[in-house]
Design an enzyme around this catalytic site. Structure first.
Site, PDB file in Angstrom:
ATOM      1  N   GLU A  75       0.700  -0.658   0.180  1.00 45.07           N
ATOM      2  CA  GLU A  75      -0.034   0.215  -0.243  1.00 45.07           C
ATOM      3  C   GLU A  75       1.410   1.102  -0.021  1.00 45.07           C
ATOM      4  O   GLU A  75       2.104   1.318   1.020  1.00 45.07           O
ATOM      5  CB  GLU A  75      -0.734  -0.132   1.169  1.00 45.07           C
ATOM      6  N   ASP A  78       3.289   1.976  -4.836  1.00 51.00           N
ATOM      7  CA  ASP A  78       3.186   1.766  -5.883  1.00 51.00           C
ATOM      8  C   ASP A  78       3.635   3.538  -6.330  1.00 51.00           C
ATOM      9  O   ASP A  78       5.046   3.748  -7.698  1.00 51.00           O
ATOM     10  CB  ASP A  78       2.324   1.847  -6.766  1.00 51.00           C
ATOM     11  N   SER A 172     -12.721   2.779  -8.583  1.00 50.87           N
ATOM     12  CA  SER A 172     -13.137   2.926  -9.089  1.00 50.87           C
ATOM     13  C   SER A 172     -13.397   3.766 -10.151  1.00 50.87           C
ATOM     14  O   SER A 172     -13.496   4.444 -11.423  1.00 50.87           O
ATOM     15  CB  SER A 172     -14.477   3.465  -8.600  1.00 50.87           C
ATOM     16  N   ASP A 216      -3.630   0.747 -10.545  1.00 49.10           N
ATOM     17  CA  ASP A 216      -5.267   0.401 -10.321  1.00 49.10           C
ATOM     18  C   ASP A 216      -4.852   0.365 -12.101  1.00 49.10           C
ATOM     19  O   ASP A 216      -5.096  -0.369 -12.528  1.00 49.10           O
ATOM     20  CB  ASP A 216      -5.600   1.476  -9.584  1.00 49.10           C
ATOM     21  N   LYS A 260      -9.788  10.771  -2.814  1.00 48.85           N
ATOM     22  CA  LYS A 260      -8.753  11.150  -2.823  1.00 48.85           C
ATOM     23  C   LYS A 260      -8.751  12.353  -3.499  1.00 48.85           C
ATOM     24  O   LYS A 260      -8.046  13.456  -2.979  1.00 48.85           O
ATOM     25  CB  LYS A 260      -7.923   9.853  -4.617  1.00 48.85           C
TER      26      LYS A 260
HETATM   27  P1  ADP Z   1     -11.740   4.801  -5.454  1.00 49.57           P
HETATM   28  O1  ADP Z   1     -10.791   4.754  -4.228  1.00 49.57           O
HETATM   29  O2  ADP Z   1     -12.943   4.033  -6.159  1.00 49.57           O
HETATM   30  O3  ADP Z   1     -10.978   5.111  -6.690  1.00 49.57           O
HETATM   31  P2  ADP Z   1     -12.747   8.224  -5.642  1.00 49.57           P
HETATM   32  O4  ADP Z   1     -12.195   8.641  -4.687  1.00 49.57           O
HETATM   33  O5  ADP Z   1     -10.506   8.196  -6.183  1.00 49.57           O
HETATM   34  O6  ADP Z   1     -12.356   6.622  -5.254  1.00 49.57           O
HETATM   35  O7  ADP Z   1     -13.108   7.997  -6.815  1.00 49.57           O
HETATM   36  C1  ADP Z   1     -14.400   8.298  -6.624  1.00 49.57           C
HETATM   37  C2  ADP Z   1     -14.740   8.713  -8.045  1.00 49.57           C
HETATM   38  O8  ADP Z   1     -15.023   8.202  -8.989  1.00 49.57           O
HETATM   39  C3  ADP Z   1     -16.521   9.604  -7.483  1.00 49.57           C
HETATM   40  O9  ADP Z   1     -16.564  10.421  -6.632  1.00 49.57           O
HETATM   41  C4  ADP Z   1     -16.933   9.194  -8.627  1.00 49.57           C
HETATM   42  O10 ADP Z   1     -16.595  10.738  -8.841  1.00 49.57           O
HETATM   43  C5  ADP Z   1     -16.249   8.590 -10.135  1.00 49.57           C
HETATM   44  N1  ADP Z   1     -17.242   7.354  -9.901  1.00 49.57           N
HETATM   45  C6  ADP Z   1     -17.296   6.381  -9.125  1.00 49.57           C
HETATM   46  N2  ADP Z   1     -17.930   5.084  -9.601  1.00 49.57           N
HETATM   47  C7  ADP Z   1     -18.951   5.977 -10.239  1.00 49.57           C
HETATM   48  C8  ADP Z   1     -20.266   5.189 -11.002  1.00 49.57           C
HETATM   49  N3  ADP Z   1     -20.551   4.370 -11.759  1.00 49.57           N
HETATM   50  N4  ADP Z   1     -20.126   6.358 -12.426  1.00 49.57           N
HETATM   51  C9  ADP Z   1     -19.486   7.426 -12.719  1.00 49.57           C
HETATM   52  N5  ADP Z   1     -18.782   7.867 -11.686  1.00 49.57           N
HETATM   53  C10 ADP Z   1     -17.963   7.699 -10.920  1.00 49.57           C
HETATM   54  P1  NG1 Z   2      -7.318   3.900  -4.314  1.00 52.65           P
HETATM   55  O1  NG1 Z   2      -7.600   3.066  -3.749  1.00 52.65           O
HETATM   56  O2  NG1 Z   2      -8.179   3.487  -5.875  1.00 52.65           O
HETATM   57  O3  NG1 Z   2      -7.273   5.141  -4.221  1.00 52.65           O
HETATM   58  C1  NG1 Z   2      -4.645   5.158  -4.414  1.00 52.65           C
HETATM   59  C2  NG1 Z   2      -3.422   5.727  -5.805  1.00 52.65           C
HETATM   60  C3  NG1 Z   2      -2.896   3.333  -5.658  1.00 52.65           C
HETATM   61  C4  NG1 Z   2      -2.575   3.545  -4.951  1.00 52.65           C
HETATM   62  C5  NG1 Z   2      -3.520   3.302  -4.050  1.00 52.65           C
HETATM   63  C6  NG1 Z   2      -2.836   3.059  -2.099  1.00 52.65           C
HETATM   64  C7  NG1 Z   2      -4.676   6.312  -7.620  1.00 52.65           C
HETATM   65  C8  NG1 Z   2      -5.149   5.963  -9.360  1.00 52.65           C
HETATM   66  N1  NG1 Z   2      -5.363   4.970  -7.557  1.00 52.65           N
HETATM   67  O4  NG1 Z   2      -5.799   3.536  -4.721  1.00 52.65           O
HETATM   68  O5  NG1 Z   2      -1.791   4.100  -6.828  1.00 52.65           O
HETATM   69  O6  NG1 Z   2      -1.260   4.094  -4.098  1.00 52.65           O
HETATM   70  O7  NG1 Z   2      -3.835   4.817  -3.658  1.00 52.65           O
HETATM   71  O8  NG1 Z   2      -1.975   2.298  -1.962  1.00 52.65           O
HETATM   72  O9  NG1 Z   2      -4.299   7.529  -7.107  1.00 52.65           O
END
Ligand code: ADP
Ligand code: NG1
EC number: 2.7.1.157
Length: 484
Positions: A75, A78, A172, A216, A260
């Site tokens: 975790e 990367d 996602s 990811d 994030k």
């Molecule tokens: P994750 O860890 O799941 O990548 P993030 O907080 O980085 O979480 O991103 C989540 C964002 O991705 C949501 O706020 C939304 O903008 C987008 N997202 C996730 N699921 C969907 C969906 N089903 N349709 C459209 N956008 C989505």
């Molecule tokens: P998630 O869990 O999808 O928010 C994020 C980073 C990864 C990695 C992990 C922690 C993005 C798109 N994803 O993932 O690259 O650093 O946190 O291990 O920034």
């Protein structure tokens, strides 16, 4: 259109593009499976098609799916250049696509939470200050556009349907970026390998403002059913890791969401690692100004991860570093620190913890390699050993990296109490999911006990519990398909 073998609850996907004359994807690139796969629920696809029809007045020409992932171990390393060990989950982003003759890009979503969006395909603006859902699509779209140096892009209608819990550490956002990248590539009729696509999408997701690594996007494209992957960077490659038989990985959502891009937690950690790498490099007499990642310090010094932990103890102190102290260490001005090293959303940070972050990164990188070695050697006590590595990983994330939260810690404790051999937060943290290693013969009692201890009795958790607590196994990667 070819026939697809539709069954009750699944939709059989065929490698139709190959047989139907498109040059879009090529057999050797493996974007499409040549055998039938049954991953898309038939009713989900039918609903998507109907909604596309009523929204855009036509039928979709093709579909793209890209999976989310669970990171088993590794975790927040990367983006420091270190290998990670994720697998794709079955939850994914699915997009129905209809190319159009105009240059308008129209996006709609099956979930009313995500409003319609429309723009001209030649003028893509990604607003970092507000990570609205369509911006993630635009990241993938723009990534492909820039890779090929295109100014004219065709328009299209897209309907998105996602079932990965958002902001929960199962990626996602990257699934959406990757799906959009593959949609765009397909509409353009261009070719790229999965590795190229993963690299483009990792880079282009940063347009949203987060400075992530490539885990990811890599697993979303390179995943294969039945195997976890060791993902290594520079150059990007994925190696199968056979998980132990007799145990299953269970995902449990803490039901705390953390976006994030809407907060600075994530980028602050990336910057702390970057600063730690520079200060360590300077301490060892390396050319520190070129160094960005903790891995570069190790490879420049040519020493082991264990030795890097000793170097960290020797060179860094546990008290937080003020901006002034960092500037003094590196011989730079505050202005240079702000504008040349920090990301826009971390320029206001006053202190940085370098010792704790570097300790986490070097120890976690070592745990990933140990995890892979145990999987390969498969000793009798493999599940015990792997579980212990996962527990150590959680402790390090909680205490040294400070990316856990009370609910995640509680959930990890509950999972361990009810029989998980190991349990840890997965993904970025500060909320989101845990992943636990559970002996297969105790799975049902484990699920029942965790349900009772964490979800039952809490209405908002209970409402989401159906999609929040489940066993998972390694799924396949992104693909393009036609409807039969
Ligand atoms: P994750 O860890 O799941 O990548 P993030 O907080 O980085 O979480 O991103 C989540 C964002 O991705 C949501 O706020 C939304 O903008 C987008 N997202 C996730 N699921 C969907 C969906 N089903 N349709 C459209 N956008 C989505
Ligand atoms: P998630 O869990 O999808 O928010 C994020 C980073 C990864 C990695 C992990 C922690 C993005 C798109 N994803 O993932 O690259 O650093 O946190 O291990 O920034």
């Amino acid at each position: 259109m070819p026939s697809s073998g539709v069954s009750e609850d699944s939709y059989s996907v065929l490698s139709c593009f190959l047989e139907h004359g498109s040059q879009v994807v090529h057999r050797s690139m493996g974007i499409l499976p040549l055998k039938k796969v049954t991953i898309i629920n038939h009713f989900r696809l039918l609903k998507l098609k109907e909604m596309f029809n009523s929204k855009f007045g036509s039928t979709p020409k093709f579909y793209v799916r890209a999976p989310g992932r669970v990171n088993i171990i590794g975790e927040h390393i990367d983006y420091c250049g270190y290998s990670v060990l994720p697998m794709a989950v079955e939850q994914d982003m699915l997009i129905a696509v209809g190319p159009v003759k105009t240059q308008t890009l129209q996006l709609a979503n099956t979930d009313p939470l995500y409003p319609d969006f429309s723009t001209t395909a030649n003028n893509i603006c990604i607003d970092k200050t507000q990570p609205l859902w369509h911006n993630y699509f635009l990241c993938g779209f723009k990534g492909i556009q820039e890779h090929f140096g295109l100014t004219q892009l065709p328009g299209m209608n897209c309907l998105v349907d996602g079932n990965i819990p958002p902001s929960s550490g199962l990626s996602s956002s990257s699934a959406l970026v990757c799906c959009a990248g593959l949609v765009t590539l397909t509409v353009l009729g261009m070719r790229l390998s999965k590795v190229e696509l993963a690299e483009i999408c990792a880079k282009s997701e940063r347009y949203i403002g987060t400075e992530g690594g490539g885990m990811d996007q890599s697993i979303s494209f390179l995943a294969e059913e039945g195997t976890a992957k060791l993902i290594e960077f520079s150059p990007l490659r994925a190696t199968d890791v056979k998980l132990p038989s007799g145990a299953v990985f269970v995902i449990a959502n803490s039901c705390v969401e953390m976006n994030k891009a809407a907060t600075s937690h994530f980028n602050v950690r990336v910057m702390e690692c970057r600063l730690a790498a520079k200060v360590l490099a300077k301490h060892k007499g390396l050319q520190w100004d070129k160094v960005l990642r903790l891995e570069e310090v190790q490879s420049e010094l040519g020493i082991s991860l264990e030795e890097m932990l000793l170097v960290t103890e020797d060179a860094l102190h546990a008290e937080p570093y003020s901006r002034e102290e960092i500037c003094k260490c590196l011989g730079i001005s505050l202005e240079e620190l702000r504008t040349q090293i920090l990301s826009p959303n971390t320029q206001g940070e006053l202190t940085f913890k370098l010792y704790q972050r570097a300790k986490h990164v070097y120890s976690e990188a070592a745990r990933v390699l140990q995890f892979k070695q145990v999987c390969e050697a498969a000793p009798d006590n493999a599940v015990q050993l792997l579980g212990e590595l996962m527990n150590q990983s959680h402790r390090s994330c909680r205490d040294m990296y400070e990316c856990s939260c009370p609910e995640l810690d509680q959930l990890v404790d509950i999972c361990r109490k009810f029989g998980a051999k190991g349990s840890r937060l997965t993904g970025a943290g500060w909320g989101g999911c845990t992943v636990s290693l559970v002996p297969a013969d105790t799975l049902s009692s484990f699920l029942a006990s965790v349900h009772e201890a964490y979800y039952q009795g809490n209405m908002s958790r209970l409402a989401r519990e159906k999609h929040s607590l489940f066993a998972t196994k390694p799924g396949g990667g992104a693909l393009v398909f036609l409807e039969a």
